[in-house]
Enzyme design. Structure first.
Site, mmCIF file in Angstrom:
data_model
loop_
_atom_site.group_PDB
_atom_site.id
_atom_site.type_symbol
_atom_site.label_atom_id
_atom_site.label_comp_id
_atom_site.label_asym_id
_atom_site.label_seq_id
_atom_site.Cartn_x
_atom_site.Cartn_y
_atom_site.Cartn_z
ATOM 1 N N ASN A 115 49.907 23.606 33.407
ATOM 2 C CA ASN A 115 48.113 24.481 33.455
ATOM 3 C C ASN A 115 47.980 24.234 35.659
ATOM 4 O O ASN A 115 49.014 24.245 36.147
ATOM 5 C CB ASN A 115 46.841 23.544 32.565
ATOM 6 C CG ASN A 115 46.484 24.693 32.506
ATOM 7 O OD1 ASN A 115 45.663 25.770 33.191
ATOM 8 N ND2 ASN A 115 46.134 24.718 31.087
ATOM 9 N N ARG A 116 46.542 24.323 35.757
ATOM 10 C CA ARG A 116 46.390 25.523 36.927
ATOM 11 C C ARG A 116 45.723 23.479 37.763
ATOM 12 O O ARG A 116 45.192 22.699 36.961
ATOM 13 C CB ARG A 116 45.307 25.696 36.984
ATOM 14 C CG ARG A 116 45.228 27.038 36.278
ATOM 15 C CD ARG A 116 44.394 28.099 35.870
ATOM 16 N NE ARG A 116 45.278 29.086 35.743
ATOM 17 C CZ ARG A 116 44.797 29.511 35.068
ATOM 18 N NH1 ARG A 116 44.937 29.099 33.810
ATOM 19 N NH2 ARG A 116 45.258 30.931 35.025
ATOM 20 N N HIS A 141 51.430 25.942 36.619
ATOM 21 C CA HIS A 141 52.228 25.017 36.172
ATOM 22 C C HIS A 141 53.513 25.140 37.008
ATOM 23 O O HIS A 141 54.866 25.253 36.352
ATOM 24 C CB HIS A 141 52.897 26.296 35.420
ATOM 25 C CG HIS A 141 52.478 27.160 34.084
ATOM 26 N ND1 HIS A 141 51.121 26.056 33.206
ATOM 27 C CD2 HIS A 141 51.731 28.507 33.089
ATOM 28 C CE1 HIS A 141 50.983 26.990 32.361
ATOM 29 N NE2 HIS A 141 51.025 27.844 32.388
ATOM 30 N N HIS A 212 55.472 26.139 27.243
ATOM 31 C CA HIS A 212 54.542 27.260 26.956
ATOM 32 C C HIS A 212 55.370 28.670 25.865
ATOM 33 O O HIS A 212 55.548 29.285 26.463
ATOM 34 C CB HIS A 212 54.798 27.941 28.194
ATOM 35 C CG HIS A 212 53.555 28.403 28.732
ATOM 36 N ND1 HIS A 212 53.380 29.642 28.155
ATOM 37 C CD2 HIS A 212 52.621 28.364 30.036
ATOM 38 C CE1 HIS A 212 51.962 30.050 28.884
ATOM 39 N NE2 HIS A 212 52.488 29.175 29.422
ATOM 40 N N ALA A 213 55.523 27.592 24.424
ATOM 41 C CA ALA A 213 56.348 28.244 23.999
ATOM 42 C C ALA A 213 55.077 30.039 23.474
ATOM 43 O O ALA A 213 53.987 29.361 23.232
ATOM 44 C CB ALA A 213 57.196 27.648 22.924
ATOM 45 N N TYR A 214 55.112 30.979 23.203
ATOM 46 C CA TYR A 214 54.202 32.650 22.533
ATOM 47 C C TYR A 214 54.955 32.506 21.602
ATOM 48 O O TYR A 214 55.844 32.602 20.971
ATOM 49 C CB TYR A 214 54.453 33.040 23.802
ATOM 50 C CG TYR A 214 54.186 33.295 25.165
ATOM 51 C CD1 TYR A 214 52.704 34.469 25.478
ATOM 52 C CD2 TYR A 214 54.573 32.689 26.091
ATOM 53 C CE1 TYR A 214 52.434 34.465 26.433
ATOM 54 C CE2 TYR A 214 54.003 32.982 27.264
ATOM 55 C CZ TYR A 214 52.956 33.772 27.580
ATOM 56 O OH TYR A 214 52.316 33.672 28.551
ATOM 57 N N ASP A 284 41.669 31.415 26.935
ATOM 58 C CA ASP A 284 42.344 30.895 27.999
ATOM 59 C C ASP A 284 41.766 29.169 28.593
ATOM 60 O O ASP A 284 41.251 29.963 29.750
ATOM 61 C CB ASP A 284 42.625 31.215 28.916
ATOM 62 C CG ASP A 284 44.122 30.984 29.989
ATOM 63 O OD1 ASP A 284 44.910 29.860 29.326
ATOM 64 O OD2 ASP A 284 44.122 31.899 31.014
ATOM 65 N N GLU A 349 49.623 24.817 24.155
ATOM 66 C CA GLU A 349 49.882 23.697 25.087
ATOM 67 C C GLU A 349 49.482 22.724 24.761
ATOM 68 O O GLU A 349 48.276 22.489 25.679
ATOM 69 C CB GLU A 349 50.046 24.751 26.535
ATOM 70 C CG GLU A 349 50.063 25.737 26.915
ATOM 71 C CD GLU A 349 50.379 26.985 27.332
ATOM 72 O OE1 GLU A 349 50.413 26.459 28.500
ATOM 73 O OE2 GLU A 349 49.177 27.491 27.511
#
Length: 383
Positions: A115-116, A141, A212-214, A284, A349
């Site tokens: 994340n940020r 990330h 980070h699977a979509y 998000d 996540e």
């Protein structure tokens, strides 16, 4: 963080390490199966290190394929309500596509910090550290030199377990300390993908690892996830500013578009007139989990098309729910030449909170010498 002791594990055989198919499977001379062709597209050398595709398969026929480039989950085949195997993760057909600029971290291991981090800076033991900025004025990330771009050392321990390891040197991407990381993927016989993370450091640092699977439980390449029914067991979330950095507050979800304590479709509230949804262009945001013992599902998602249900288990205190808002469909390199349009995937996540090093009221992500970072997350699939 508790100390643990690891036992040495035997090196896997070459037969287990590489192919989708077994070493004693025969094929017509001059012919290759689709699976073998796909495997070859992941066999290369990057920065002098060998890259391959590793496939785990369970007794139910489910399988997961992972490349040691970025530790990325490339495909995840699970049975639907009709026992048809369905690939539920987005990705690419070759390792080269994952290396292009601007790819959205498909299936990647994320570190050192998931994340940020606001302004790409934090202070630790009185010293300020500056990180790589790769998300406007922020670090996302791990930065441009994150774990998603590294070739991990791989050892397939058996047909259902893959161990990846990486040494992140002191100062890499701006983070302090030499960090030794080990991530183990296990595909269980009850159709669960378990991800176990371990890390140690020789200098005080910050660590926040995730995957980070979509996902699209209708099947990757389907054009929406807005019809998926979602439950998140969280009474609060961490609101963000316009750059998606947490303000430091814990905002109750009750009465807002962020309340998923009772199952509802992802699309039900996503277009509400809510400043937080506008900031994220949808969901998000980090959810503050009400429990995270690894034994009780913290989130559940169900597809109305395939009947596939995914349960998420973790020992992490937070869950970033991302509704694929920045997918555009412009990228034509998806599996089988597919494009992945707006909101055609979601991410769940598991994590400590974004920007935690800059918020004293958030659970600490500090790791010190002599301590062991240890966390685990499981994605379990039902039909």
């Amino acid at each position: 963080m508790k100390k643990i002791f690891l036992k040495a594990l035997p090196f896997a055989t070459l037969c287990l390490a590489v192919a989708f198919t077994s070493c004693n499977q025969k094929s017509d001379k001059g012919a290759q199966t689709t699976e073998q062709t796909d495997s070859l597209k992941y066999t290369t050398t990057i920065n002098g290190k060998s890259v391959k595709l590793y496939t785990l398969k369970n007794k139910q026929g489910a399988s997961v394929s992972i490349t040691n480039y970025g530790g990325r989950v490339v495909s995840l085949l699970v049975p639907d309500k009709n026992n048809k195997l369905t690939d539920v993760v987005l990705g690419y057909d070759s390792v080269g596509a994952y290396r292009k600029k601007g790819e959205p971290f498909f299936g990647a291991l994320i570190g050192r910090y998931g994340n940020r981090i606001g302004k790409g800076k934090f202070t630790l033991d009185g010293k300020e550290y500056a990180l790589q900025l790769n998300d406007g004025v922020n670090t996302l990330h791990g930065g441009t030199d994150g774990f998603f771009s590294k070739v991990w050392d791989a050892q397939q321990l058996d047909g259902q377990k893959l161990e990846l390891s990486y040494v992140s040197n002191d100062g890499e991407a701006g983070y302090p300390g030499k960090l030794d990381v080990k991530v183990t993927y296990t595909l269980t016989d009850d159709n669960a993908l378990q991800i176990d993370y371990l890390a140690t450091t020789d200098k005080t640092t910050v660590v926040n690892l995730t995957n980070h699977a979509y996902f699209n439980l209708n099947g990757e390449g389907n054009n929406t996830i807005l019809d998926h029914e979602l439950t998140i067991n969280a009474n609060a979330y961490t609101p963000v500013d316009s750059t998606l950095i947490p303000t430091g507050k814990l905002q109750p979800v009750a009465g807002t578009a962020f309340d998923f304590n009772k199952a509802k479709t992802i699309g039900k509230s996503i277009e509400e007139n809510d400043q937080q949804l506008k900031f994220g262009k949808g969901y998000d945001h980090n959810f503050v989990l009400t429990h995270h013992d690894g034994k009780t599902a913290i989130a559940t998602v169900k597809s109305p098309v395939t009947g596939i249900t995914m349960e998420v288990y973790t020992v992490e205190p937070g869950l970033q729910f991302y509704s694929g808002n920045f997918l555009t469909g412009a990228d034509k390199d998806g599996k089988g030449g597919k494009s992945y349009p707006h909101r055609s995937a979601f991410c769940l996540e598991t994590q400590h909170f974004p920007d935690a090093p800059n918020h004293a009221n958030f659970a600490s992500t500090v790791l010190k010498p002599g301590e062991t970072y240890k966390t685990s997350t499981t994605y379990k699939f039902l039909k």
